[in-house]
Design a protein around this motif. Sequence first.
Motif, PDB file in Angstrom:
ATOM      1  N   ARG A  75      -5.618  53.771  -7.595  1.00 49.35           N
ATOM      2  CA  ARG A  75      -6.281  52.716  -6.815  1.00 49.35           C
ATOM      3  C   ARG A  75      -7.569  52.227  -7.474  1.00 49.35           C
ATOM      4  O   ARG A  75      -8.223  51.329  -6.934  1.00 49.35           O
ATOM      5  CB  ARG A  75      -6.551  53.143  -5.370  1.00 49.35           C
ATOM      6  N   GLY A  76      -7.896  52.786  -8.631  1.00 50.13           N
ATOM      7  CA  GLY A  76      -9.072  52.330  -9.364  1.00 50.13           C
ATOM      8  C   GLY A  76      -8.763  51.132 -10.239  1.00 50.13           C
ATOM      9  O   GLY A  76      -7.654  50.580 -10.199  1.00 50.13           O
ATOM     10  N   SER A  77      -9.762  50.738 -11.041  1.00 52.50           N
ATOM     11  CA  SER A  77      -9.645  49.551 -11.892  1.00 52.50           C
ATOM     12  C   SER A  77     -10.116  49.859 -13.308  1.00 52.50           C
ATOM     13  O   SER A  77     -10.963  50.738 -13.522  1.00 52.50           O
ATOM     14  CB  SER A  77     -10.492  48.406 -11.325  1.00 52.50           C
ATOM     15  N   LEU A  78      -9.570  49.118 -14.234  1.00 51.05           N
ATOM     16  CA  LEU A  78     -10.005  49.125 -15.623  1.00 51.05           C
ATOM     17  C   LEU A  78      -9.870  47.714 -16.163  1.00 51.05           C
ATOM     18  O   LEU A  78      -9.005  46.951 -15.708  1.00 51.05           O
ATOM     19  CB  LEU A  78      -9.160  50.060 -16.482  1.00 51.05           C
ATOM     20  N   ARG A  79     -10.695  47.384 -17.150  1.00 54.28           N
ATOM     21  CA  ARG A  79     -10.516  46.123 -17.857  1.00 54.28           C
ATOM     22  C   ARG A  79     -10.342  46.412 -19.336  1.00 54.28           C
ATOM     23  O   ARG A  79     -11.230  46.975 -19.981  1.00 54.28           O
ATOM     24  CB  ARG A  79     -11.698  45.173 -17.654  1.00 54.28           C
ATOM     25  N   LEU A  80      -9.203  46.012 -19.847  1.00 54.36           N
ATOM     26  CA  LEU A  80      -8.930  46.143 -21.272  1.00 54.36           C
ATOM     27  C   LEU A  80      -9.363  44.873 -21.992  1.00 54.36           C
ATOM     28  O   LEU A  80      -9.262  43.776 -21.449  1.00 54.36           O
ATOM     29  CB  LEU A  80      -7.445  46.390 -21.519  1.00 54.36           C
ATOM     30  N   GLU A  93      -7.886  46.763 -29.517  1.00 55.32           N
ATOM     31  CA  GLU A  93      -7.967  46.959 -28.072  1.00 55.32           C
ATOM     32  C   GLU A  93      -9.070  47.960 -27.735  1.00 55.32           C
ATOM     33  O   GLU A  93      -9.364  48.867 -28.518  1.00 55.32           O
ATOM     34  CB  GLU A  93      -6.649  47.496 -27.503  1.00 55.32           C
ATOM     35  N   SER A  94      -9.629  47.792 -26.568  1.00 60.36           N
ATOM     36  CA  SER A  94     -10.624  48.740 -26.071  1.00 60.36           C
ATOM     37  C   SER A  94     -10.616  48.702 -24.548  1.00 60.36           C
ATOM     38  O   SER A  94     -10.013  47.817 -23.944  1.00 60.36           O
ATOM     39  CB  SER A  94     -12.018  48.412 -26.610  1.00 60.36           C
ATOM     40  N   GLY A  95     -11.293  49.674 -23.948  1.00 62.89           N
ATOM     41  CA  GLY A  95     -11.430  49.685 -22.500  1.00 62.89           C
ATOM     42  C   GLY A  95     -10.534  50.670 -21.778  1.00 62.89           C
ATOM     43  O   GLY A  95     -10.624  50.819 -20.560  1.00 62.89           O
ATOM     44  N   GLY A  96      -9.655  51.324 -22.523  1.00 59.68           N
ATOM     45  CA  GLY A  96      -8.804  52.318 -21.888  1.00 59.68           C
ATOM     46  C   GLY A  96      -9.588  53.552 -21.467  1.00 59.68           C
ATOM     47  O   GLY A  96     -10.762  53.711 -21.799  1.00 59.68           O
ATOM     48  N   GLY A  97      -8.926  54.424 -20.721  1.00 53.52           N
ATOM     49  CA  GLY A  97      -9.578  55.642 -20.286  1.00 53.52           C
ATOM     50  C   GLY A  97      -8.833  56.290 -19.145  1.00 53.52           C
ATOM     51  O   GLY A  97      -7.685  55.944 -18.854  1.00 53.52           O
ATOM     52  N   LEU A  98      -9.506  57.210 -18.492  1.00 52.27           N
ATOM     53  CA  LEU A  98      -8.952  57.940 -17.360  1.00 52.27           C
ATOM     54  C   LEU A  98      -9.534  57.379 -16.072  1.00 52.27           C
ATOM     55  O   LEU A  98     -10.757  57.232 -15.953  1.00 52.27           O
ATOM     56  CB  LEU A  98      -9.290  59.424 -17.486  1.00 52.27           C
ATOM     57  N   VAL A  99      -8.665  57.071 -15.118  1.00 49.13           N
ATOM     58  CA  VAL A  99      -9.111  56.505 -13.848  1.00 49.13           C
ATOM     59  C   VAL A  99      -8.236  57.075 -12.740  1.00 49.13           C
ATOM     60  O   VAL A  99      -7.070  57.422 -12.971  1.00 49.13           O
ATOM     61  CB  VAL A  99      -9.034  54.960 -13.889  1.00 49.13           C
ATOM     62  N   GLN A 100      -8.794  57.155 -11.553  1.00 51.40           N
ATOM     63  CA  GLN A 100      -8.019  57.630 -10.409  1.00 51.40           C
ATOM     64  C   GLN A 100      -7.147  56.512  -9.856  1.00 51.40           C
ATOM     65  O   GLN A 100      -7.441  55.316 -10.040  1.00 51.40           O
ATOM     66  CB  GLN A 100      -8.957  58.144  -9.317  1.00 51.40           C
ATOM     67  N   MET A 147      -7.120  45.248 -14.645  1.00 55.03           N
ATOM     68  CA  MET A 147      -6.104  46.038 -13.961  1.00 55.03           C
ATOM     69  C   MET A 147      -6.710  46.642 -12.700  1.00 55.03           C
ATOM     70  O   MET A 147      -7.640  47.454 -12.778  1.00 55.03           O
ATOM     71  CB  MET A 147      -5.583  47.144 -14.889  1.00 55.03           C
ATOM     72  N   ASN A 148      -6.208  46.212 -11.575  1.00 57.01           N
ATOM     73  CA  ASN A 148      -6.682  46.706 -10.280  1.00 57.01           C
ATOM     74  C   ASN A 148      -5.577  47.476  -9.570  1.00 57.01           C
ATOM     75  O   ASN A 148      -4.404  47.375  -9.940  1.00 57.01           O
ATOM     76  CB  ASN A 148      -7.135  45.544  -9.407  1.00 57.01           C
ATOM     77  N   SER A 149      -5.973  48.233  -8.565  1.00 57.94           N
ATOM     78  CA  SER A 149      -5.004  49.007  -7.766  1.00 57.94           C
ATOM     79  C   SER A 149      -4.066  49.804  -8.668  1.00 57.94           C
ATOM     80  O   SER A 149      -2.843  49.779  -8.494  1.00 57.94           O
ATOM     81  CB  SER A 149      -4.195  48.062  -6.869  1.00 57.94           C
ATOM     82  N   LEU A 150      -4.637  50.493  -9.607  1.00 58.53           N
ATOM     83  CA  LEU A 150      -3.830  51.221 -10.594  1.00 58.53           C
ATOM     84  C   LEU A 150      -3.032  52.340  -9.947  1.00 58.53           C
ATOM     85  O   LEU A 150      -3.474  52.982  -8.976  1.00 58.53           O
ATOM     86  CB  LEU A 150      -4.724  51.761 -11.703  1.00 58.53           C
ATOM     87  N   LYS A 151      -1.864  52.578 -10.517  1.00 56.92           N
ATOM     88  CA  LYS A 151      -0.948  53.605 -10.042  1.00 56.92           C
ATOM     89  C   LYS A 151      -0.679  54.594 -11.172  1.00 56.92           C
ATOM     90  O   LYS A 151      -0.774  54.229 -12.349  1.00 56.92           O
ATOM     91  CB  LYS A 151       0.373  52.969  -9.600  1.00 56.92           C
ATOM     92  N   PRO A 152      -0.297  55.813 -10.848  1.00 54.34           N
ATOM     93  CA  PRO A 152       0.024  56.762 -11.925  1.00 54.34           C
ATOM     94  C   PRO A 152       1.096  56.236 -12.876  1.00 54.34           C
ATOM     95  O   PRO A 152       1.056  56.541 -14.078  1.00 54.34           O
ATOM     96  CB  PRO A 152       0.509  57.994 -11.147  1.00 54.34           C
TER      97      PRO A 152
END
Length: 122
Positions: A15-20, A6-13, A83-88
Amino acid sequence: QVQLVESGGGLVQARGSLRLSCAASGRTFGGYAVGWFRQTPGKEREFVAHITRSGSSTYYSDSVKGRFTISRDNAKNTVYLQMNSLKPEDTAVYYCAAGWIPTTTQNHYQYWGQGTQVTVSS
């Protein structure tokens, strides 16, 4: 034998987005269904999404439905989790897994990656 990374993880605010990404090596990846799971300390690993071998069908947990999208590119031996609209509360270690059938049950998957950390700040 299939190896998953797996890759693509990290720290985001929030309502932000990430793609794993889940990259596979070894046997033909297109022969396996793939699931994404996540785990936070002290909790059971929980199902997030799965996709069939061809990519024609997907399924999501209620907690991510409408925000996350699972997809795959068998030519690249890779499965993605957008992953969009991320939440804590999405903060967790995310794992991909490969198995013969798409299922929400983690014990039915034969191969697992090492996980990637996703942290969502408020």
